[in-house]
Design a protein around this motif. Structure first.
Motif, PDB file in Angstrom:
ATOM      1  N   GLU A  62      -8.635  -2.960  -0.271  1.00  0.00           N
ATOM      2  CA  GLU A  62      -8.045  -4.450  -0.284  1.00  0.00           C
ATOM      3  C   GLU A  62      -9.172  -5.332  -0.775  1.00  0.00           C
ATOM      4  O   GLU A  62      -9.795  -5.792   0.252  1.00  0.00           O
ATOM      5  CB  GLU A  62      -7.387  -4.601   1.148  1.00  0.00           C
ATOM      6  N   PHE A  66      -8.087   3.163  -3.421  1.00  0.00           N
ATOM      7  CA  PHE A  66      -7.685   1.706  -3.181  1.00  0.00           C
ATOM      8  C   PHE A  66      -8.547   0.932  -2.128  1.00  0.00           C
ATOM      9  O   PHE A  66      -8.985   1.563  -1.132  1.00  0.00           O
ATOM     10  CB  PHE A  66      -6.228   1.506  -2.814  1.00  0.00           C
ATOM     11  N   ARG A  84       0.967  -1.080   0.010  1.00  0.00           N
ATOM     12  CA  ARG A  84      -0.109   0.128  -0.055  1.00  0.00           C
ATOM     13  C   ARG A  84       0.972   1.363   0.086  1.00  0.00           C
ATOM     14  O   ARG A  84       0.519   2.351  -0.477  1.00  0.00           O
ATOM     15  CB  ARG A  84      -1.142  -0.037   1.106  1.00  0.00           C
TER      16      ARG A  84
END
Length: 256
Positions: free
Chosen positions: A165, A163, A145
């Motif tokens: 996950e 972003f 990240r």
């Protein structure tokens, strides 16, 4: 016993190690500070060994040899990484050029890694959004990240990317959510079985809007298999070949 075997083993170990580093994972040209420090130290030691005529010949040679050894990593990595960075820049341009951009697209980068496609797509948007997903598995090409964020800042798109996950095999997004779906060198890291491949393929096709474009770069056999899935789903498909047994496939989802 041939010396080629241990040399090959060392190279293999080095490649495996490098493959999991940010240096390898990043598309942004930047050497780590420790590599510069190592090289500067090596040059300094070599100069010192040459200048210190009062030292014994053996000591001078030893110091110079040590200095040269400290310079070797940069000597090896510099041309290798420059070629790699240029290759990635060329690939990014080629992949992004497969999309007829308006600027308002909703983009998904599957297995975004260090943000090569994600950042490039974000730079082509005006009012659209660019979302990257990844879980960064071990031996998955490196990246994390922080590297993603650092690269986004370096390319001035940090405020224009998002972003999450997310596992590409089970995306939490609604059907037909994205105008563009992209992926580069990620699928062969994601899948561990045929079932994984089927899940990833279906998910990428599922979240693509009618009229949207999906472009994926990976190993030739992976792209051949993905092409068959895309054709079976009714997408208009084009395959383009690249060096090193790689291909990318471009699919456009028909409008009902």
């Amino acid at each position: 016993m041939s010396t080629q075997a241990p040399v090959h083993s060392l190279k293999r170990r080095f490649i495996i190690w490098a493959h999991s580093t940010n240096l390898w994972a990043s598309h942004v040209p930047k050497f780590p500070a420790w590599l510069y420090l190592l090289t500067i130290s090596g040059v300094g030691l070599s100069i010192l060994g040459l200048l210190m005529s009062s030292w014994s010949i053996a000591l001078q040679i030893g110091v110079i040899a040590l200095g040269i050894m400290l310079c070797l990593p940069m000597t090896y990595l510099a041309p290798t990484m420059k070629r790699r960075w240029q290759r990635r820049a060329d690939v990014r341009q080629e992949i992004l050029d497969t999309v007829s951009w308006r600027g308002d697209e909703k983009v998904l980068d599957v297995g975004c890694g260090g943000g090569m496609l994600l950042n490039g797509a974000a730079a082509r948007l005006t009012t659209g959004t660019a979302l990257g997903i990844d879980i960064w598995v071990d031996h998955g090409g490196g990246g994390n990240r922080q590297l993603l964020l650092d690269n986004a800042k370096a390319e001035n798109v940090a405020e224009r990317i998002q972003f999450e996950e997310v596992d590409a095999r089970d995306m939490p997004y609604a059907d037909e959510s994205f105008d563009v779906v992209l992926s580069s060198w990620a699928i062969h890291h994601i899948i561990r079985s045929r079932e994984d491949f089927e899940k990833v393929s279906k998910e990428m096709i599922r979240v693509l809007k009618p009229g949207g474009t999906i472009t994926v770069l990976d190993t030739a056999h992976m792209i051949d298999a993905l092409t068959m899935r895309m054709e079976a789903a009714g997408l208009d498909v084009e395959i383009r070949e690249r060096p090193d047994a790689q291909k990318f496939v471009i699919g456009i989802k028909p409008v009902s």
